[in-house]
Design an enzyme around this catalytic site. Structure first.
Site, PDB file in Angstrom:
ATOM      1  N   LYS A   1      -1.597 -14.147 -10.502  1.00  0.00           N
ATOM      2  CA  LYS A   1      -0.712 -13.683  -9.419  1.00  0.00           C
ATOM      3  C   LYS A   1      -0.147 -14.885  -8.641  1.00  0.00           C
ATOM      4  O   LYS A   1       1.061 -14.989  -8.420  1.00  0.00           O
ATOM      5  CB  LYS A   1      -1.490 -12.750  -8.484  1.00  0.00           C
ATOM      6  CG  LYS A   1      -0.748 -12.358  -7.233  1.00  0.00           C
ATOM      7  CD  LYS A   1       0.523 -11.578  -7.521  1.00  0.00           C
ATOM      8  CE  LYS A   1       1.442 -11.556  -6.323  1.00  0.00           C
ATOM      9  NZ  LYS A   1       2.676 -10.838  -6.536  1.00  0.00           N
TER      10      LYS A   1
ATOM     11  N   GLY B   1       0.815  -1.217   0.000  1.00  0.00           N
ATOM     12  CA  GLY B   1       0.000   0.000   0.000  1.00  0.00           C
ATOM     13  C   GLY B   1       0.848   1.266   0.000  1.00  0.00           C
ATOM     14  O   GLY B   1       0.608   2.177  -0.815  1.00  0.00           O
TER      15      GLY B   1
ATOM     16  N   THR C   1      -2.847 -10.891   3.696  1.00  0.00           N
ATOM     17  CA  THR C   1      -3.581 -12.149   3.506  1.00  0.00           C
ATOM     18  C   THR C   1      -2.661 -13.309   3.901  1.00  0.00           C
ATOM     19  O   THR C   1      -2.274 -14.118   3.063  1.00  0.00           O
ATOM     20  CB  THR C   1      -4.002 -12.306   2.028  1.00  0.00           C
ATOM     21  OG1 THR C   1      -2.845 -12.087   1.188  1.00  0.00           O
ATOM     22  CG2 THR C   1      -5.082 -11.333   1.626  1.00  0.00           C
TER      23      THR C   1
ATOM     24  N   GLU D   1      -0.527  -7.083  -7.425  1.00  0.00           N
ATOM     25  CA  GLU D   1       0.730  -6.330  -7.434  1.00  0.00           C
ATOM     26  C   GLU D   1       1.907  -7.298  -7.614  1.00  0.00           C
ATOM     27  O   GLU D   1       1.968  -8.332  -6.971  1.00  0.00           O
ATOM     28  CB  GLU D   1       0.866  -5.556  -6.111  1.00  0.00           C
ATOM     29  CG  GLU D   1       2.109  -4.705  -6.033  1.00  0.00           C
ATOM     30  CD  GLU D   1       2.276  -3.830  -7.268  1.00  0.00           C
ATOM     31  OE1 GLU D   1       1.420  -2.983  -7.545  1.00  0.00           O
ATOM     32  OE2 GLU D   1       3.286  -4.021  -7.986  1.00  0.00           O
ATOM     33  N   PHE D   2       2.852  -6.912  -8.485  1.00  0.00           N
ATOM     34  CA  PHE D   2       3.996  -7.784  -8.766  1.00  0.00           C
ATOM     35  C   PHE D   2       5.322  -7.220  -8.257  1.00  0.00           C
ATOM     36  O   PHE D   2       6.388  -7.739  -8.589  1.00  0.00           O
ATOM     37  CB  PHE D   2       4.099  -8.048 -10.275  1.00  0.00           C
ATOM     38  CG  PHE D   2       2.925  -8.836 -10.818  1.00  0.00           C
ATOM     39  CD1 PHE D   2       2.866 -10.219 -10.656  1.00  0.00           C
ATOM     40  CD2 PHE D   2       1.881  -8.202 -11.456  1.00  0.00           C
ATOM     41  CE1 PHE D   2       1.781 -10.948 -11.144  1.00  0.00           C
ATOM     42  CE2 PHE D   2       0.792  -8.924 -11.945  1.00  0.00           C
ATOM     43  CZ  PHE D   2       0.740 -10.295 -11.785  1.00  0.00           C
ATOM     44  N   LEU D   3       5.283  -6.134  -7.478  1.00  0.00           N
ATOM     45  CA  LEU D   3       6.547  -5.536  -7.036  1.00  0.00           C
ATOM     46  C   LEU D   3       7.329  -6.506  -6.163  1.00  0.00           C
ATOM     47  O   LEU D   3       6.744  -7.354  -5.480  1.00  0.00           O
ATOM     48  CB  LEU D   3       6.288  -4.234  -6.273  1.00  0.00           C
ATOM     49  CG  LEU D   3       5.641  -4.274  -4.882  1.00  0.00           C
ATOM     50  CD1 LEU D   3       6.613  -4.603  -3.769  1.00  0.00           C
ATOM     51  CD2 LEU D   3       4.985  -2.959  -4.577  1.00  0.00           C
TER      52      LEU D   3
ATOM     53  N   GLY E   1      17.748 -20.725   0.343  1.00  0.00           N
ATOM     54  CA  GLY E   1      16.304 -20.890   0.183  1.00  0.00           C
ATOM     55  C   GLY E   1      15.617 -19.546   0.081  1.00  0.00           C
ATOM     56  O   GLY E   1      16.149 -18.530   0.514  1.00  0.00           O
TER      57      GLY E   1
ATOM     58  N   CYS F   1       5.668 -13.830   0.875  1.00  0.00           N
ATOM     59  CA  CYS F   1       4.677 -14.257  -0.125  1.00  0.00           C
ATOM     60  C   CYS F   1       4.904 -15.596  -0.809  1.00  0.00           C
ATOM     61  O   CYS F   1       3.934 -16.314  -1.044  1.00  0.00           O
ATOM     62  CB  CYS F   1       4.522 -13.165  -1.163  1.00  0.00           C
ATOM     63  SG  CYS F   1       3.759 -11.702  -0.432  1.00  0.00           S
TER      64      CYS F   1
END
Ligand code: NAD
Ligand code: UGA
Length: 474
Positions: free
Chosen positions: A227, A23, A98, A168-170, A278, A283
């Protein structure tokens, strides 16, 4: 390359719910590139909002503070008045967390959707008609439908609210560049007239700085699934190369040579082929587990198993790294001081969510090691992550102090500044034999071995004065 405003859109007041890693930066860049829009970011976390308004932003991202400085108070605002701001908004981005559900049904796999649902209910209560809701959080497929159902339930009779998917892909550490020059912007909507109209309104917002060809429009479910799939594919590449790194150590092959050789095939490509301790970050694991849960809930068990193995290899890689340390250090690290260089899950961020360092440090503490942890940006988060089990941990800003008296150095984050350290000086202050376990293949083993270190990289032959463990036949 800075582009001026190309479109005069109906959307003037933009609200973002959730002032976190997504955000904050995404709205700062939006405000910077769209001076005609008023952008407000709200959060339930009052301390975070205070930090966004102050001199020390709550997150570190290269280039972000400059952008916030030039937009804040002009067309970028931060607030805790969520209902008041929802009432004024033409478009609302949902950027709440999430995380993987930690309890109850689906625990350990499913995404915890409580924050998305609470946000939808707030919007239901306070939004005006014609507001466009943009789901930017990463969510399971068909979440937009759940949001729509909430938004179209009784209380909103007569209100027209469209829900779009705009994942969002940042990546952290490069968020500003990723937002200013995205590979693509993905917008999913229903194929209805009002759905397409809302999609156009959002595309207009992005077209102020993103080329039209880079804006991809799909149906809502393709957008949501793309996504999860993108993150699954990226993580899969890392697990693939890490699995081969184990074989390199046994056979005498060198993982960097293998990565280069395969990456020159244009079909494979060179990116995301760096072996290491790793993948971490908030995410990759969460999104793969969410995909696994989704597949199982549709009875696609083989597909679920396939993707779950990507997480399995990641766990294996972290375990393997710790085992390697213990084996090399004469099968015991008890009472030995180990200096940990880097705690963040990647460089240029202070974020430590799911960082391999968390697991590795916890395991070494269980084995009785004494740790001195250093990191240019993540020391505070490291303290929080190890709270309650850190009686034998010291947190050091200065790498030389961290390394003093240590038996081993572990490189767990590839901060550039570690390459410029005076290793001669570090070596002098360490216990002998002095080990380096380079979990990111950041340092040159030949140079360190010449100084006197015994160096154990990932997926390459160790170098040093006494090859204790001959991992190769050759
Ligand atoms: P974050 O935890 O940093 O931020 C989420 C914010 O939402 C928190 O500040 C929290 O207080 C706030 N929030 C939760 N419920 C709220 C409510 N009801 N009202 C107002 N605020 C509320 O999370 P993040 O890293 O920014 O990730 C957000 C989403 O974006 C996740 O779905 C994540 O998967 C996805 N994503 C993250 C990244 C990344 O690099 N971190 C990149 C792409 C996508
Ligand atoms: C990742 C994706 O790259 C973003 O596109 C996505 O938006 C984001 O997740 C998200 O959904 O949150 P991020 O986790 O911030 O971004 O950072 P990455 O650069 O992808 O790195 C993730 C982890 O993989 C790090 O721990 C990094 O060290 C590791 N990695 C990366 C490797 O081990 N080897 C590599 O070759 C590349």
């Amino acid at each position: 390359m800075r582009k001026g405003s190309r479109k005069d859109s109906q959307v003037k007041n933009i609200l973002c719910i959730g002032a976190g890693y997504v955000g904050g930066p995404s709205m700062a860049v939006l405000a910077d590139r769209s001076p005609d829009k008023k952008v407000t970011v709200v959060d339930v976390h009052a301390g975070k909002i205070r930090a966004w308004k102050g001199a020390n932003l709550p997150i570190f991202e290269p280039g972000l503070d400059k952008i916030v400085k030039r937009t804040r108070g002009k067309n970028l605002f931060f607030s805790t008045d969520i209902p008041g701001e929802i009432k004024k908004a033409d478009m609302i981005f949902v950027c709440v967390n999430t995380p993987t559900k930690a309890f109850g049904h689906g625990a350990g796999y499913a995404s915890d959707m409580q924050y998305v649902e609470k946000t939808a209910r707030m919007i239901l209560q306070h939004a005006r008609s014609e507001t466009i809701v943009v789901e930017k959080s990463t969510v399971p497929v068909r979440t937009a439908q759940a949001i729509e159902r909430i938004l179209r339930s009784g209380a909103t009779e007569g209100k027209q609210i469209e829900v779009l998917s705009n994942p969002e892909f940042l990546a952290e550490g490069t968020a500003v560049r990723d937002l200013e020059e995205p590979d693509r912007v993905l917008i999913g909507s229903r194929e209805t007239r009002s759905g397409k109209k809302a999609r156009r309104a959002l595309a207009d917002v992005y077209e102020q700085w993103v080329d039209r060809e880079r804006i991809v429009e799909t149906n809502t479910w393709s957008s949501e699934l793309s996504k999860l799939t993108a993150n699954a594919f990226l993580a899969q590449r890392i697990s693939s190369i890490n699995s081969i790194s184990a074989l390199c150590e046994k056979t005498g092959a060198n993982i960097e040579e293998v990565s280069r050789a395969i990456g020159m095939d244009e079909r494979i490509g060179q990116k995301f082929l760096r072996a290491g301790v790793g993948f971490g970050g908030s995410c990759f694991q969460k999104d793969i587990l969410s995909l696994v849960y989704l597949c199982r809930s549709y009875g696609l068990n083989e597909v679920a198993d396939y993707w779950e193995s990507v997480v399995g290899i990641n766990e294996y890689q972290k375990r393997r790294f710790v085992q390697n340390i213990i084996e090399h250090m004469f099968h015991t690290v008890t009472d030995k001081r180990i200096a940990v260089l880097g705690f963040a899950f990647k460089p240029d961020t202070g974020d430590t969510r799911e960082a391999p360092a968390v697991y590795i440090c916890k395991r070494l503490l269980e084995e009785g090691a004494r740790l001195s942890i250093t990191d240019p940006k993540a020391l505070e988060n490291a303290r929080t992550d190890l709270e309650g089990i850190d009686q034998d941990v010291t947190y050091e800003r200065n790498v030389y102090k961290a390394a003093k008296g240590a038996h081993a150095l572990l490189v767990l984050t590839e901060w550039k500044e570690y390459q410029a350290l005076d290793f001669q000086r570090i070596f002098k202050g360490m216990e002998k034999p002095a080990f380096v376990f380079d979990g990111r293949n950041l340092l040159d083993p030949a140079v360190l071995a010449k100084i006197g270190f015994h160096v154990v990289p990932v997926g390459k032959q160790e170098k040093g004065t006494f090859p204790l463990i001959d991992r190769s036949e050759s």
